[in-house]
Design a protein around this motif. Sequence first.
Motif, PDB file in Angstrom:
ATOM      1  N   LEU A 115      20.549  14.066 -18.437  1.00 23.04           N
ATOM      2  CA  LEU A 115      21.351  12.501 -18.360  1.00 23.04           C
ATOM      3  C   LEU A 115      22.715  12.575 -18.081  1.00 23.04           C
ATOM      4  N   LYS A 120      24.288   9.229 -16.959  1.00 22.01           N
ATOM      5  CA  LYS A 120      23.704   8.328 -17.274  1.00 22.01           C
ATOM      6  C   LYS A 120      24.233   8.087 -18.710  1.00 22.01           C
ATOM      7  N   ARG A 122      24.356   8.524 -22.482  1.00 23.82           N
ATOM      8  CA  ARG A 122      23.445   9.522 -23.438  1.00 23.82           C
ATOM      9  C   ARG A 122      22.798   8.969 -24.726  1.00 23.82           C
ATOM     10  N   ASP A 125      19.652   6.857 -24.739  1.00 28.64           N
ATOM     11  CA  ASP A 125      18.702   7.679 -24.556  1.00 28.64           C
ATOM     12  C   ASP A 125      18.266   8.264 -25.956  1.00 28.64           C
ATOM     13  N   THR A 165      14.548  13.051 -18.377  1.00 31.55           N
ATOM     14  CA  THR A 165      14.500  12.468 -17.097  1.00 31.55           C
ATOM     15  C   THR A 165      13.433  11.129 -16.776  1.00 31.55           C
TER      16      THR A 165
END
Lengths: 268, 513
Positions: A115, A120, A122, A125, A165
Amino acid sequence: MGDEQPAAQAHQPADLSIEGVSKTFHARGRSVLALSSITLKIERGSFVALIGPSGCGKSTLLRLVAGLEEPDDGAILVRNETPHSFRARGELGIAFQDPALLPWRTVRRNVGLPLQVLGKKRQADRERIDALIELVGLTGYADALPGQLSGGMRQRVAIARALVTNPSMLLLDEPFGALDQILRRSMNLELRRIWMGSATTALLVTHSIDEAAFLADAVVVMNGGPGRIIDHIAIPFPRPRAPGLFAAPEFHTLCDRLAAALEPGGAR
Amino acid sequence: MREHIKTVLWIFAVLLLWEAAARTMPAVRDVVASPSLILAQYGSSADLYIPHLLGTVRSAAFGFLFGNLVAVVAAILFCRFPSVEVAFRGVNIALFAMPPIVIGPVLAVIFSDNLPQIILAALVVYFPTMAATLVGMRDIDPRLLDVIRTYGGGRNAILRFVRLRSALPAILAGLRTAAPLSVLGAILGEFGSGVRWGLGSFLLGSLGDADPARLLGIGFAATAVASAGYGVFAWIGRRTVGATVAVTIAADRSPDTIAGADRYSLAQRAALLIVAVSLPFVLWWLILRVSQISPIIAPGPMETLRYLAAGPGGAEARTALLAALGQTLPLAGLGLVGGIAAAFVVASLTVLRPAAAKAILPVAMLLQSMPLVALVPLVLLLFDRDTAATVVMAVLVVFFPAYVMLSQGFALVPREARELVRVYGGSRTQELLLVSVPYAASYLFAAAKLVAPRALLGVMVAEWLLSGKGLGNLLNASRGLLDYDMVWAGAVVSILISVAAYEAVSMIETLVR
């Protein structure tokens, strides 16, 4: 994870299309033809195993799909995209024979690495990462360093990382090759469970005949010198497959057939 | 830990023996004083030692900081843009091979205050740290690269997520090597700079009196500072890295082990070669241009070439330089060959007696990090100022690093290969002659490349401080006579010779292999 789609649907469009791919390696003035005009189509949501003797080009084929090598000839399309643009979207998951974890990162930060590479957040997530760690049975080890884990646990971290992912294409290059038979079998069950719960197309490179027969919808048999596909065997066992399948007579018959296909000149 | 205690006990025993010998035999006392006398003058001359020590430590610390910062940044650049590294190969080799003592006078001409010492310390630490960092960043698990690339990560992502952190142990190993070198650089920078406080100035001022206790006291003080620097970074390395890093001198890898230029076409390689060779001279010209120093005290590359070729008094200069080289080079060659041969024999003999190797290796590691000027007092007291002193100096500075490197070569002989000889009833001697020696011989070249510049440096330091002959003396004398052209010409010629020696060993290595 994959609560969007049911797994393993039939008659889907080809998710992975390998069309007349050849690859030659050059080293020290000599060139070796590693793959010779490989053509292979894999349906969306299916699980395909690649088996064959050492050096037959299985891993090379997988690396071509991951965009880690470029083909000299032919084309590879993953969902109608080149491997490079496909992987840049973060739709690819990969696990190698070696877990290849960053030794200075905790389990959680290792799982989150893809990620981060993809740029992206983190933090958002975090829950997902923890759920994956739980999924591979490492609850309580999220803050451990790879050096503190056993070989099988490290491999499970690598599997969790491959899934982080939420990939639509999962590439597995002998991910359990370094494990002993017992651990390997429990990891097979684990992988089957994880894959069943996702809508992922999976390509598994393995040396193990029963691993291929247990996990895959179809087994592609390769041979070396130069690397080519010599057989394509459908695995008829219905899903979900129970651990008892390993002991079933029809399972052994199929394994014998796969072994025969691997014999030199035994394909047809 | 037990090994450490053993080493300490050994050192203690040697000190006791030395004290006893010095007390009973006046001849010994006159040459090497006694430990108690050396300690006593530390107490009585603390007002001298402390400012001198602080002067050197200060310059070394600033140089260490600045040089290592540049080194790490340079290594990152070289790793990220490999062609930049090829272009800088000439600069890197020059910095690796240059005898720092010839840079000191040049820096003293351009800069004032403590800058010459700081810059020299920075120049000396640059190469080991840069090389270690670069090797650390290149030497990574290829699977980790695949993981990053699978998620679309490019060179920058690989650098950020894998290379920088992977290189940390190597960087710390480089700093460990660099710490004692920064002390050496600072001290060498004090020679001929006229700076008031510093161990080098202290040593220069004390050479005339030839008081054994004072001279050895300065030598020990310099060694202590250097070893402390080594120890601090060895400790940090162990703490941060967790596992003990093998006692290797990976930081001293020679330049060609890190260059990877084979992926370029012939034309590209030729262009890069031209850039690599000319870049050091371009930088020299550029620095002088930017700093606007009078060309009289700081001539550029063309002026120096003209001076040597055809300038006024060029013939005289050539004669003086050639005469000095005629004195210096044979001694450096002798020291190089003698030191490596001795190191090889001792290293191979210690294979027969592993216990002896265990005792010698830590001492050699320690002496390797000792600033070579600290040897000057001992050599002066034992051999006076004649040619023997110069050769001994060269042999000593060559022996210890070569020994450490060669013992590693012997240690890396695969056990199976040695056991094969034993399985067929072979003796230890046969094992040594049939397997270990041929195996470790390949490390001879690596060791030779590493220590060839040191041999030249050792000879020049001895010439400057002791014998008053050769290239070292020529530089010192020209500095005194304000003959700036000769200072620069001598510096350039000795760097070129050092680089040539390095390249010659590399060429022989490729021919033999």
